[in-house]
Design a protein around this motif. Structure first.
Motif, PDB file in Angstrom:
ATOM      1  N   LEU B 136       0.853  -1.183   0.000  1.00  0.00           N
ATOM      2  CA  LEU B 136       0.000   0.000   0.000  1.00  0.00           C
ATOM      3  C   LEU B 136       0.891   1.235   0.000  1.00  0.00           C
ATOM      4  CD1 LEU B 136      -2.445  -1.203   2.807  1.00  0.00           C
ATOM      5  CD2 LEU B 136      -2.717  -1.493   0.334  1.00  0.00           C
ATOM      6  N   GLY B 137       1.199   1.735  -1.178  1.00  0.00           N
ATOM      7  CA  GLY B 137       2.035   2.921  -1.304  1.00  0.00           C
ATOM      8  C   GLY B 137       1.283   3.966  -2.109  1.00  0.00           C
ATOM      9  N   THR B 138       2.008   4.621  -3.006  1.00  0.00           N
ATOM     10  CA  THR B 138       1.353   5.583  -3.907  1.00  0.00           C
ATOM     11  C   THR B 138       0.236   4.870  -4.656  1.00  0.00           C
ATOM     12  OG1 THR B 138       3.535   6.552  -4.188  1.00  0.00           O
ATOM     13  CG2 THR B 138       1.805   7.285  -5.701  1.00  0.00           C
ATOM     14  N   GLY B 139       0.510   3.649  -5.077  1.00  0.00           N
ATOM     15  CA  GLY B 139      -0.509   2.779  -5.654  1.00  0.00           C
ATOM     16  C   GLY B 139      -0.674   1.555  -4.765  1.00  0.00           C
ATOM     17  N   VAL B 140      -1.351   0.549  -5.288  1.00  0.00           N
ATOM     18  CA  VAL B 140      -1.426  -0.729  -4.582  1.00  0.00           C
ATOM     19  C   VAL B 140      -0.761  -1.774  -5.470  1.00  0.00           C
ATOM     20  CG1 VAL B 140      -2.954  -2.565  -3.750  1.00  0.00           C
ATOM     21  CG2 VAL B 140      -3.515  -0.180  -3.274  1.00  0.00           C
ATOM     22  N   GLY B 141       0.341  -2.328  -4.983  1.00  0.00           N
ATOM     23  CA  GLY B 141       1.043  -3.371  -5.711  1.00  0.00           C
ATOM     24  C   GLY B 141       0.741  -4.712  -5.081  1.00  0.00           C
ATOM     25  N   GLY B 142       1.064  -5.763  -5.796  1.00  0.00           N
ATOM     26  CA  GLY B 142       0.812  -7.066  -5.232  1.00  0.00           C
ATOM     27  C   GLY B 142       1.755  -8.106  -5.787  1.00  0.00           C
ATOM     28  N   GLY B 143       1.926  -9.159  -5.043  1.00  0.00           N
ATOM     29  CA  GLY B 143       2.725 -10.287  -5.490  1.00  0.00           C
ATOM     30  C   GLY B 143       2.176 -11.534  -4.825  1.00  0.00           C
ATOM     31  N   ILE B 144       2.089 -12.605  -5.599  1.00  0.00           N
ATOM     32  CA  ILE B 144       1.528 -13.842  -5.058  1.00  0.00           C
ATOM     33  C   ILE B 144       2.586 -14.932  -5.104  1.00  0.00           C
ATOM     34  CG2 ILE B 144      -0.291 -15.581  -5.312  1.00  0.00           C
ATOM     35  CD1 ILE B 144      -2.010 -13.450  -6.645  1.00  0.00           C
ATOM     36  N   ILE B 145       2.770 -15.604  -3.977  1.00  0.00           N
ATOM     37  CA  ILE B 145       3.711 -16.721  -3.884  1.00  0.00           C
ATOM     38  C   ILE B 145       2.899 -17.962  -3.527  1.00  0.00           C
ATOM     39  CG2 ILE B 145       5.792 -17.591  -2.751  1.00  0.00           C
ATOM     40  CD1 ILE B 145       6.291 -14.911  -4.096  1.00  0.00           C
ATOM     41  N   LEU B 146       2.984 -18.976  -4.355  1.00  0.00           N
ATOM     42  CA  LEU B 146       2.277 -20.226  -4.074  1.00  0.00           C
ATOM     43  C   LEU B 146       3.282 -21.366  -4.091  1.00  0.00           C
ATOM     44  CD1 LEU B 146      -0.897 -19.798  -6.336  1.00  0.00           C
ATOM     45  CD2 LEU B 146      -0.718 -19.392  -3.880  1.00  0.00           C
ATOM     46  N   GLY B 147       3.272 -22.158  -3.052  1.00  0.00           N
ATOM     47  CA  GLY B 147       4.246 -23.241  -2.950  1.00  0.00           C
ATOM     48  C   GLY B 147       5.675 -22.720  -3.024  1.00  0.00           C
ATOM     49  N   GLY B 148       5.892 -21.507  -2.520  1.00  0.00           N
ATOM     50  CA  GLY B 148       7.238 -20.929  -2.510  1.00  0.00           C
ATOM     51  C   GLY B 148       7.676 -20.340  -3.835  1.00  0.00           C
ATOM     52  N   LYS B 149       6.788 -20.379  -4.841  1.00  0.00           N
ATOM     53  CA  LYS B 149       7.155 -19.871  -6.171  1.00  0.00           C
ATOM     54  C   LYS B 149       6.278 -18.669  -6.537  1.00  0.00           C
ATOM     55  CE  LYS B 149       9.747 -23.547  -7.303  1.00  0.00           C
ATOM     56  NZ  LYS B 149      11.194 -23.380  -7.212  1.00  0.00           N
ATOM     57  N   ILE B 150       6.861 -17.743  -7.271  1.00  0.00           N
ATOM     58  CA  ILE B 150       6.120 -16.582  -7.741  1.00  0.00           C
ATOM     59  C   ILE B 150       5.062 -16.997  -8.759  1.00  0.00           C
ATOM     60  CG2 ILE B 150       6.328 -14.522  -9.215  1.00  0.00           C
ATOM     61  CD1 ILE B 150       9.051 -14.000  -7.885  1.00  0.00           C
ATOM     62  N   LEU B 151       3.845 -16.459  -8.589  1.00  0.00           N
ATOM     63  CA  LEU B 151       2.801 -16.619  -9.607  1.00  0.00           C
ATOM     64  C   LEU B 151       2.999 -15.471 -10.613  1.00  0.00           C
ATOM     65  CD1 LEU B 151      -1.036 -16.957  -8.813  1.00  0.00           C
ATOM     66  CD2 LEU B 151      -0.099 -16.031 -10.911  1.00  0.00           C
TER      67      LEU B 151
END
Lengths: 309, 309
Positions: B136-151
């Motif tokens: 939650l900064g100037t915009g809203v960024g996101g990152g998803i990690i599933l099973g230890g790996k980046i989606l």
């Protein structure tokens, strides 16, 4: 020649398929789901049916790659089911149990996720490896495949997209207990309900009647140019397109594969979903195709077979 | 001892870290991002800086596991960036280019996804393997990690959750061109805007002023018991909680890790998000924890380093 078995366990029947390793169904049959005694006989019955088929076809057991199983409930990546209320099952490792009963390698997945895998392998999602399957039936089911693998989720609820929240103003609870779930508008049941509500306020001609506002009647009406039916289809398409746009912004799939009874309306149905999807989707994820599922009731057995390959 | 380098390329500076294989930063420094000539010097500058550090520290090159790189733009699983407008970059394979320049194994990811990986490895998400990072900064960024790996997603837009649609009534466009994106309400900018709108209609006492309706002022006011600030925080929490509930229904993570400037408000901020999350989330996915990010600006270099391990 090598073989796999795909098993799709439902609340009434178990669908079983004998497949080759290319995903062609060589033979398929059903057995009754015996829910007595908390479903304790279900897996032994399936095991017997599979072993009987192997004897009948004189298949060398060394040529069987394994047995894949789809079950109606949350399954984790280890094959542990966490309460399949439809079957009376509690928590246990389905893959291990079936391996014990048959001597074959077994893998288990949630039935909706397994159907998604089937559609990716041999159905509407063929050629893609990142898809979201959306099943529009009595409810809205979902399954997500990323990189060719099922997204199980940390507690087996990955892809349960029927229960994402889409309407703040809903006053009637969804089956899950929440209010305003996607399933309340985009399922066959939801379409019939919207049609009924709109029909009650409609004072022009229409093919819909109080006795039949079913999703089939609605899309038949759409094809005949019925204005009320078109309004219902627009309302359906707006909600579903918006929901798929949200999902696209999360997992960025190559395609959405739409199946279930409502999808029998065909491309005309997709035509109501696409404009809304295009309107709401984040541009970076907007390339996702909307396609129809093609495997029908075979998606479960085909996807289950794929689990062991 | 083995080493990795983590590189976090931003529009103004490049943060570089020398880490051990346990994720401890041994040394960190920054170089300027040279955006001249369509950013053609950026990777050579980074390569030189890394090689200089190896010489300076007399590190045996055989002990370097590789270089991980986070870049501000969509990156596919092969390391190909598809237009990083902030850097002037078009489409090319960042991992291959960096490997050519340094002789080391290189892996590249989107900066928000890489930060998520960092928080999973050594930060607020430690102990989990399925997390959604929300910045939650100037915009809203996101990152998803599933099973230890980046989606990553099929076109590198996986986890771009700032642009999921949450409000049908919005009349002002989001930076992405759509209307009613999560980012318009849950970012620092969005909170300040909500506060400004509420302040304009407020006729009671408040610590907020027309000059300062910032997210920081809002949460400072919340901590001081200011009624208007509490209303703003409730509006923020309702929208963000609902958005996270939707995401939970799609990917079913173990935890949401909340970072970025707004998260500096701490647990009090999470207290406004949790009730809304609990209200809207599908029960099967409701176990997800809401936790604060802990690595701050180091998440990017730490996550980048993890890419090569």
């Amino acid at each position: 020649m090598k073989y796999t078995f795909g098993v799709d366990i439902g609340g009434t029947t178990v669908k079983i398929g004998l497949l080759d390793t290319d995903g062609t169904i060589l033979e398929k049959w059903e057995i009754k789901t015996d829910k007595s005694n908390s479903g304790a006989n279900i897996l032994p019955d399936v095991a017997k049916s599979v072993l009987d088929k192997i004897s009948e076809k004189k298949i060398d057991k060394a040529d069987v790659c394994g047995i894949g199983i789809g079950v109606p409930g949350p399954v984790d990546s280890q094959g542990v089911i966490h309460n399949a209320v439809n079957l009376g099952w509690g928590t246990f490792n389905v893959s291990e149990k079936m391996a014990e009963l048959t001597g074959f390698k077994c893998h288990t997945g949630n039935d909706a996720n397994v159907a998604a895998l089937g559609e990716m392998w041999k159905g509407g999602g063929m050629g893609y490896s990142d898809i979201v399957m959306v099943t529009l039936g009595t409810g809205v089911g979902g399954g997500i495949i990323l990189g060719g693998k099922i997204l199980d989720g940390s507690t087996g609820a990955g892809g349960e997209i029927g229960h994402i929240h889409v309407n703040d103003d809903e006053t009637i609870p969804c089956g899950c207990g929440n209010f305003g779930c996607l399933e309340q508008y985009a399922s066959a049941t939801g379409i019939a309900r919207t049609a009924k509500e709109m029909l009650d306020k409609w004072d022009k001609e229409t093919v819909l009647t109080a006795d039949d506002t079913s999703a089939k009647a609605v899309f038949d009406g759409v094809k005949a140019g019925d204005e009320l039916c078109i309004n219902v289809a627009k309302a359906f398409g707006d909600v579903l397109g918006k929901g798929l746009a949200t999902i696209a912004g999360v997992v960025n799939p190559e395609a959405f594969v739409i199946g279930g009874g409502v999808s029998k309306a065909g491309e005309v149905m997709l035509g109501y979903v696409k404009p809304s999807f295009d309107k709401y989707v984040f541009k970076g994820a907007s390339g996702a195709k909307l396609v129809l599922a093609t495997l029908g009731n075979d998606a479960g057995t085909i996807g289950a077979a794929k689990l062991v390959l």
